[in-house]
Write an enzyme that holds these catalytic residues in place. Structure first.
Site, PDB file in Angstrom:
ATOM      1  N   GLU A 237      19.694  15.887  37.308  1.00 27.02           N
ATOM      2  CA  GLU A 237      20.255  14.606  36.843  1.00 27.02           C
ATOM      3  C   GLU A 237      21.766  14.793  36.801  1.00 27.02           C
ATOM      4  O   GLU A 237      22.312  15.292  35.815  1.00 27.02           O
ATOM      5  CB  GLU A 237      19.693  14.264  35.454  1.00 27.02           C
ATOM      6  CG  GLU A 237      18.170  14.113  35.407  1.00 27.02           C
ATOM      7  CD  GLU A 237      17.688  12.759  35.913  1.00 27.02           C
ATOM      8  OE1 GLU A 237      18.527  11.860  36.118  1.00 27.02           O
ATOM      9  OE2 GLU A 237      16.475  12.604  36.107  1.00 27.02           O
ATOM     10  N   CYS A 271      26.936   9.122  32.241  1.00 24.15           N
ATOM     11  CA  CYS A 271      26.743   9.399  33.672  1.00 24.15           C
ATOM     12  C   CYS A 271      26.644   8.126  34.497  1.00 24.15           C
ATOM     13  O   CYS A 271      27.016   8.116  35.655  1.00 24.15           O
ATOM     14  CB  CYS A 271      25.485  10.232  33.856  1.00 24.15           C
ATOM     15  SG  CYS A 271      24.028   9.483  33.128  1.00 24.15           S
TER      16      CYS A 271
HETATM   17  P1  NAD Z   1      28.022  20.713  32.814  1.00 18.92           P
HETATM   18  O1  NAD Z   1      27.437  20.810  34.190  1.00 18.92           O
HETATM   19  O2  NAD Z   1      29.325  21.353  32.556  1.00 18.92           O
HETATM   20  O3  NAD Z   1      27.020  21.353  31.738  1.00 18.92           O
HETATM   21  C1  NAD Z   1      25.693  20.899  31.552  1.00 18.92           C
HETATM   22  C2  NAD Z   1      24.837  22.010  30.974  1.00 18.92           C
HETATM   23  O4  NAD Z   1      24.783  23.070  31.900  1.00 18.92           O
HETATM   24  C3  NAD Z   1      25.321  22.619  29.657  1.00 18.92           C
HETATM   25  O5  NAD Z   1      24.206  22.838  28.819  1.00 18.92           O
HETATM   26  C4  NAD Z   1      25.920  23.938  30.088  1.00 18.92           C
HETATM   27  O6  NAD Z   1      25.824  24.954  29.106  1.00 18.92           O
HETATM   28  C5  NAD Z   1      25.053  24.301  31.266  1.00 18.92           C
HETATM   29  N1  NAD Z   1      25.698  25.165  32.233  1.00 18.92           N
HETATM   30  C6  NAD Z   1      27.029  25.378  32.421  1.00 18.92           C
HETATM   31  N2  NAD Z   1      27.217  26.248  33.438  1.00 18.92           N
HETATM   32  C7  NAD Z   1      25.994  26.564  33.891  1.00 18.92           C
HETATM   33  C8  NAD Z   1      25.529  27.415  34.936  1.00 18.92           C
HETATM   34  N3  NAD Z   1      26.366  28.087  35.709  1.00 18.92           N
HETATM   35  N4  NAD Z   1      24.202  27.499  35.145  1.00 18.92           N
HETATM   36  C9  NAD Z   1      23.337  26.787  34.398  1.00 18.92           C
HETATM   37  N5  NAD Z   1      23.715  25.994  33.382  1.00 18.92           N
HETATM   38  C10 NAD Z   1      25.026  25.884  33.140  1.00 18.92           C
HETATM   39  O7  NAD Z   1      28.052  19.161  32.487  1.00 18.92           O
HETATM   40  P2  NAD Z   1      28.609  18.430  31.185  1.00 18.92           P
HETATM   41  O8  NAD Z   1      30.107  18.505  31.173  1.00 18.92           O
HETATM   42  O9  NAD Z   1      27.871  18.869  29.976  1.00 18.92           O
HETATM   43  O10 NAD Z   1      28.141  16.919  31.485  1.00 18.92           O
HETATM   44  C11 NAD Z   1      28.897  16.041  32.271  1.00 18.92           C
HETATM   45  C12 NAD Z   1      28.246  15.801  33.606  1.00 18.92           C
HETATM   46  O11 NAD Z   1      26.878  15.523  33.457  1.00 18.92           O
HETATM   47  C13 NAD Z   1      28.833  14.591  34.306  1.00 18.92           C
HETATM   48  O12 NAD Z   1      28.963  14.865  35.677  1.00 18.92           O
HETATM   49  C14 NAD Z   1      27.782  13.521  34.082  1.00 18.92           C
HETATM   50  O13 NAD Z   1      27.792  12.483  35.028  1.00 18.92           O
HETATM   51  C15 NAD Z   1      26.535  14.320  34.132  1.00 18.92           C
HETATM   52  N6  NAD Z   1      25.455  13.667  33.415  1.00 18.92           N
HETATM   53  C16 NAD Z   1      24.392  13.208  34.127  1.00 18.92           C
HETATM   54  C17 NAD Z   1      23.368  12.554  33.476  1.00 18.92           C
HETATM   55  C18 NAD Z   1      22.184  12.019  34.231  1.00 18.92           C
HETATM   56  O14 NAD Z   1      21.217  11.666  33.595  1.00 18.92           O
HETATM   57  N7  NAD Z   1      22.213  11.952  35.555  1.00 18.92           N
HETATM   58  C19 NAD Z   1      23.412  12.370  32.084  1.00 18.92           C
HETATM   59  C20 NAD Z   1      24.511  12.868  31.396  1.00 18.92           C
HETATM   60  C21 NAD Z   1      25.527  13.512  32.064  1.00 18.92           C
END
Ligand code: NAD
Length: 492
Positions: A237, A271
């Site tokens: 997502e 998002c």
């Molecule tokens: P992010 O990718 O920085 O982090 C998301 C999660 O991934 C966190 O729990 C983090 O600890 C973990 N993470 C970080 N590095 C990782 C790695 N190398 N391997 C595995 N996990 C890792 O995203 P964010 O800043 O928390 O969220 C913002 C982004 O999420 C935006 O792009 C937004 O559009 C998207 N988003 C999408 C949805 C959806 O439903 N499609 C919903 C909310 C947010």
């Protein structure tokens, strides 16, 4: 299991912790191994067990909604508690209750028609929807409960167990979620681990039966790479630059009002938030004026307002403001809503960036904050071409009254979902899948499709007693007649 027992108490309510909160990779591996063992031992997962787990998640949110919204307020440095209740607590509860109230008929095996001639001889066939096992769910900071509990609803309805990892960017919320899960759930049903990117890497390298990752497109690629090592299926997502098209036929004031309301939600940190708005060139100034009016109406005193959500941290604020500054330096016009920002506060007015160059960062990266791009257009086909030249977005919005143009846009673009004459509403649909396509992700949760996502759809064929192949000359040693019979069936 190497665990840290969590004994911290929460105010105003105390959370007695009974499960231990896993904070190490060894502890995570051990927890997953135990969940899978329990899954294999238990056999079929009854409707009663699924309902009990879903109800536990519902009870958890009801019991701990106050400390949870307080934690979100603290983590953001300003997030109205009513907003957190609406977006995260009620958003999650709606998914969980919908799943609880609808999953039972979805569990039933479905008869399928066997192929001829076996259908004539009494063969039977059906598909079974079986739980996959243990689902790993990684959440984001922006909707810290929804991105954990909404996919959990589909995963539990399908009979799975789960391990959740909240985002470390909202540490208080992660701690309350972890402590509440530890107190309410048997870890063999739903467990929790805490940690940041390192734990995320380790988490996605585990042999889960399915991983749901919500987050950025960039990290999504790492997740898929890690999951591939164990051939773990993924639901990704992700985000992207969701476009909104304001048709010449739209009621301009209503479109600007609805887009302004959407941009105010979570300060644009959603998002499915509209990111680039395409407005017909002659209507540009009227649209910008109406958008500013809306912002002024929602936040009459300007920024910072107690009703605004703050940008989650200094790093994200700097990211958004740099994008705006760079656009200005590149010649774009920027309009702020009434008041000037306060430097000690991360609550900001909406930055309206008009016609930035296509190469500017704000036109390349997801904004994910209190800013929006307005681009003027001369023809709808030019808008469609611009959208199609970019990675597939998570959402697309069309405002207008021209049915033919609406179909034209929908048929010639691709996005995770669509809302017409509003923004973001399709994501609230419980009776329809929510997910992305291309760079905005794959797979989905919500609705029956979410149940199927976390089920193994297993085909079963039950052969009849009579096998016609020997009698019909279909088995070796082959006769010439066999070849002729096969040839005769090669028909258009
Ligand atoms: P992010 O990718 O920085 O982090 C998301 C999660 O991934 C966190 O729990 C983090 O600890 C973990 N993470 C970080 N590095 C990782 C790695 N190398 N391997 C595995 N996990 C890792 O995203 P964010 O800043 O928390 O969220 C913002 C982004 O999420 C935006 O792009 C937004 O559009 C998207 N988003 C999408 C949805 C959806 O439903 N499609 C919903 C909310 C947010």
């Amino acid at each position: 299991m190497a665990h840290r027992a969590a004994h911290r108490t929460l105010k105003p309510e105390q959370i007695p912790v009974t499960q231990e909160i896993t904070t190490t990779v060894a502890g995570l591996s051990d927890l997953l191994r135990q969940q899978r063992q329990a899954f294999d031992t238990a056999g079929a997962v009854s409707a009663a067990d699924r309902r009990r787990r879903l109800q536990t998640a519902i009870d958890l949110l009801v019991k701990y909604h106050k400390p949870l919204v307080q934690a979100m307020d603290a983590d953001f440095g300003g997030r109205p508690q009513g907003y957190s209740l609406m977006n995260d607590v009620l958003g999650s509860l709606t998914s969980l209750k919908y799943a609880r109230d609808h999953f039972e008929p979805w569990m039933a095996s479905e008869p399928r028609t066997p192929f001829p001639p076996y259908d004539q001889f009494g063969a039977q066939a059906w598909v079974m929807y079986q739980p996959k096992g243990s689902i790993g769910i990684i959440g984001t900071w922006n909707a810290p409960l929804f991105t954990l509990f909404s996919p959990l609803a589909s995963a539990l309805a399908a009979g799975n167990r789960a391990i959740l990892k909240p985002s470390e960017v909202v540490p208080e919320t992660a701690r309350v979620v972890a402590e509440a899960i530890a107190e309410m759930f048997d870890p063999l049903d739903v467990g929790v681990v805490t940690g940041g990117p390192d734990m995320g890497e380790a988490f996605t390298a585990q042999a889960f039966d399915h991983i749901v990752f919500t987050g950025s497109t960039q990290v999504g690629k790492t997740v898929m790479r890690n999951a591939a090592q164990n051939l773990v299926p993924v639901t990704l997502e992700l985000g992207g630059k969701s476009p909104a098209i304001v048709s010449r036929t739209a009621d301009l004031a209503t479109a600007a009002y609805r887009i302004g309301v959407a941009k105010a939600a979570n300060a644009g940190q959603l998002c499915v938030n509209p990111d680039v708005v395409y407005v017909a060139r002659p209507q540009l100034e009227d649209f910008v004026a109406a958008l500013k009016r809306t912002t002024g109406e929602l936040f009459p005193g300007g920024a910072p307002s107690a009703d605004m959500v703050a940008v989650v941290n200094a790093r994200h604020l700097e990211r958004v403001e740099t994008c705006i500054r760079e656009a200005v330096a590149a010649g774009a016009r920027v309009e702020y809503a009434p008041s000037a920002p306060d430097s000690t506060d991360r609550r900001r007015p909406l930055g309206i960036v008009i016609n930035p160059p296509a190469t500017s960062r704000i036109m390349q990266e997801e904004i994910f904050g209190p800013a929006v791009v307005i681009r003027s257009y001369d023809s709808i086909d030019e808008v469609i071409a611009d959208i199609n030249a970019r990675p597939r977005p998570l959402a697309l919005y069309y405002f207008g009254e021209d049915e033919a143009e609406q179909s034209h846009v929908l048929e010639r673009t691709l996005s995770g979902g669509v809302t017409i004459n509003e923004a973001m509403f399709h994501a609230a649909m419980e009776d329809a899948p929510f997910g992305g396509v291309g760079a905005s992700g794959m797979g989905h949760y919500h609705g029956r499709e979410g149940f199927i996502e976390f089920s193994h759809v297993r085909t079963v064929f039950k052969a009849p007693a009579y096998d016609p192949r020997r009698e019909w000359g279909l088995l070796p040693p082959y006769s010439d007649q066999f070849l002729a019979m096969m040839e005769a069936q090669v028909t258009p």
